[in-house]
Design a protein around this motif. Structure first.
Motif, PDB file in Angstrom:
ATOM      1  N   UNK B   2      -3.084  -5.505  -1.867  1.00  0.00           N
ATOM      2  CA  UNK B   2      -2.955  -6.231  -0.607  1.00  0.00           C
ATOM      3  C   UNK B   2      -2.305  -5.331   0.443  1.00  0.00           C
ATOM      4  N   UNK B   3      -1.280  -4.603   0.052  1.00  0.00           N
ATOM      5  CA  UNK B   3      -0.798  -3.517   0.886  1.00  0.00           C
ATOM      6  C   UNK B   3       0.185  -3.885   1.963  1.00  0.00           C
ATOM      7  N   UNK B   4       0.761  -2.815   2.456  1.00  0.00           N
ATOM      8  CA  UNK B   4       1.780  -2.891   3.497  1.00  0.00           C
ATOM      9  C   UNK B   4       1.077  -2.662   4.832  1.00  0.00           C
ATOM     10  N   UNK B   5       1.295  -3.574   5.780  1.00  0.00           N
ATOM     11  CA  UNK B   5       0.602  -3.462   7.061  1.00  0.00           C
ATOM     12  C   UNK B   5       0.981  -2.187   7.809  1.00  0.00           C
ATOM     13  N   UNK B   6       2.240  -1.855   7.730  1.00  0.00           N
ATOM     14  CA  UNK B   6       2.726  -0.723   8.517  1.00  0.00           C
ATOM     15  C   UNK B   6       2.272   0.616   7.928  1.00  0.00           C
ATOM     16  N   UNK B   7       2.380   0.752   6.593  1.00  0.00           N
ATOM     17  CA  UNK B   7       2.182   2.067   5.989  1.00  0.00           C
ATOM     18  C   UNK B   7       1.004   2.145   5.012  1.00  0.00           C
ATOM     19  N   UNK B   8       0.362   0.994   4.788  1.00  0.00           N
ATOM     20  CA  UNK B   8      -0.689   0.946   3.749  1.00  0.00           C
ATOM     21  C   UNK B   8      -1.728   2.060   3.867  1.00  0.00           C
ATOM     22  N   UNK B   9      -2.151   2.325   5.112  1.00  0.00           N
ATOM     23  CA  UNK B   9      -3.214   3.317   5.308  1.00  0.00           C
ATOM     24  C   UNK B   9      -2.699   4.753   5.207  1.00  0.00           C
ATOM     25  N   UNK B  10      -1.379   4.905   5.113  1.00  0.00           N
ATOM     26  CA  UNK B  10      -0.814   6.263   5.090  1.00  0.00           C
ATOM     27  C   UNK B  10      -0.504   6.751   3.677  1.00  0.00           C
ATOM     28  N   UNK B  11      -0.651   5.839   2.710  1.00  0.00           N
ATOM     29  CA  UNK B  11      -0.255   6.199   1.345  1.00  0.00           C
ATOM     30  C   UNK B  11      -1.039   7.411   0.834  1.00  0.00           C
ATOM     31  N   UNK B  12      -2.357   7.404   1.090  1.00  0.00           N
ATOM     32  CA  UNK B  12      -3.193   8.505   0.594  1.00  0.00           C
ATOM     33  C   UNK B  12      -2.750   9.838   1.201  1.00  0.00           C
ATOM     34  N   UNK B  13      -2.507   9.814   2.516  1.00  0.00           N
ATOM     35  CA  UNK B  13      -2.086  11.054   3.179  1.00  0.00           C
ATOM     36  C   UNK B  13      -0.719  11.503   2.671  1.00  0.00           C
ATOM     37  N   UNK B  14       0.145  10.536   2.384  1.00  0.00           N
ATOM     38  CA  UNK B  14       1.473  10.887   1.841  1.00  0.00           C
ATOM     39  C   UNK B  14       1.325  11.557   0.479  1.00  0.00           C
ATOM     40  N   UNK B  15       0.493  10.952  -0.340  1.00  0.00           N
ATOM     41  CA  UNK B  15       0.259  11.509  -1.680  1.00  0.00           C
ATOM     42  C   UNK B  15      -0.299  12.934  -1.589  1.00  0.00           C
ATOM     43  N   UNK B  16      -1.135  13.159  -0.604  1.00  0.00           N
ATOM     44  CA  UNK B  16      -1.761  14.484  -0.451  1.00  0.00           C
ATOM     45  C   UNK B  16      -0.894  15.460   0.333  1.00  0.00           C
TER      46      UNK B  16
END
Lengths: 205, 161
Positions: B2-16
């Motif tokens: 379901x994810x976090x509205x603020x950071x959900x889309x940034x998780x992949x970039x953070x991991x990378x």
């Protein structure tokens, strides 16, 4: 064409400046040597980059035979481009850009003809030979599920994720190879991972 | 997810490791307090491990030999294409010149008996020999063509030759 693929940038590689010092890339230096007439440099590039190229293309077009034909075409194009080559990007970025364009065109042709690419039993070993029989079976199942889920991803998402995870390209390099912006790459990879996780949950990872 | 509205889309970039310098520390600070981001990060990390452990699809043993054979064929074809192109261009050029000379000969026949001979020779003795890249116009050495060409070169178009 029904698949919503943005064709912009798919036709040709963008030679734009994105890498601070591309000539620091040993492969770019080899390509420059080839441009200067050193054929052995091309042979080295061919030997070095054939395995990742075939691996990437096979997972893109889902057919090792076609992947090999496309990989050969990539190297033919590199060979023919030697005289106008300029080291404005890492060699691998350039190479994967050509490969990606060829793969999309190939998939497009197959889709128009309604040819569904067949998996030809490419030599993928799905289990660690050193593991026990049960672990081998589990590992094989995991790999097969993952391969299936990967095949179900939209092509650009699949390409971006494979280039990142399996070939180790940075987001800027992926952007260059795919002809899209960095923001698009970030989005493609994010959606690819989410989509893959979703598909794996559906099949009971 | 379901994810976090603020950071959900940034998780992949953070991991990378691809979050920009400003966003990275902010995400680091956010992570301990956000269960959704923590779960997403772990799920994506595990997925990456599985993806990296996928077996590499290796080229077939004959791949390399096939490539060099294909390259040799491609290299062999280039001169052929070039030769054909060149051959056609040269024939077109020769045809153009021949047409010009023919027109000249026609004009010359109006009042010069020597030109009649030129026309006959043009019809009988011209021969184009194509041999690889080499082209020749074979003419009778005693032919009057050169004379005709000189006349043509000197002609300013103001009057009949």
């Amino acid at each position: 064409m029904g698949r919503g693929r943005n064709r912009l940038g798919a036709g040709r590689f963008d030679w734009g400046e994105r890498v601070a010092d591309p000539e620091a890339d040993p492969d770019a230096r080899l390509m420059l040597a080839f441009r200067a007439g050193d054929r052995a440099a091309f042979e080295t590039l061919f030997q070095r980059h054939t395995p990742p190229l075939v691996n990437f293309l096979a997972r893109m077009v889902r057919d090792r035979g076609r992947a090999e034909e496309l990989a050969q075409e990539v190297f033919i194009r590199i060979y023919n481009a030697r005289e106008r080559y300029e080291a404005k990007a890492r060699f691998s970025t350039w190479m994967f850009g050509i490969a990606h364009n060829l793969a999309l065109n190939d998939l497009d042709r197959a889709w128009r003809k309604r040819e569904r690419p067949m998996d030809d039993g490419a030599e993928t070993r799905h289990a660690d030979p050193g593991a026990g029989p049960e672990e081998q079976v589990d590992a094989r199942r995991t790999s097969e599920r993952l391969e299936t889920a990967l095949r179900g991803l939209p092509e650009r998402q699949r390409a971006a994720l494979l280039l990142r995870t399996n070939e180790g390209l940075g987001y800027d390099e992926i952007a260059e190879a795919l002809g899209v912006s960095m923001a698009s790459v970030k989005s493609l990879i994010h959606r690819a991972r989410e989509g893959l996780s979703q598909k794996l949950r559906e099949v009971g990872r | 997810m379901s994810g976090c509205r603020r950071w959900g889309a940034e998780v992949a970039a953070y991991l990378d490791g691809e979050l920009d310098e400003a966003a990275g520390p902010s995400f680091d600070a956010h992570l301990p307090d956000c269960e959704a981001c923590g779960e997403a990060l772990e799920a994506q990390r595990a997925l990456d491990v599985d993806l990296r452990s996928l077996p590499r699809i290796e080229p077939s043993p004959q791949f390399e030999a096939q490539f060099w054979a294909r390259l040799a064929r491609a290299e062999g074809e280039e001169p052929v294409r070039g030769w054909l192109h060149s051959w056609r261009m040269r024939v077109a050029e020769v045809a153009f010149v021949a047409a010009g000379v023919g027109a000249l000969a026609w004009m010359v026949t109006q009042d010069d008996p020597r030109a009649t001979q030129t026309t006959a020779l043009l019809e009988k003795d011209w021969e184009i020999v194509a041999e690889g890249e080499r082209f020749e116009l074979l003419l009778d050495e005693d032919h009057e063509l050169l004379w005709s060409l000189e006349v043509l070169e000197a002609w300013d178009g103001s009057e009949e030759i």
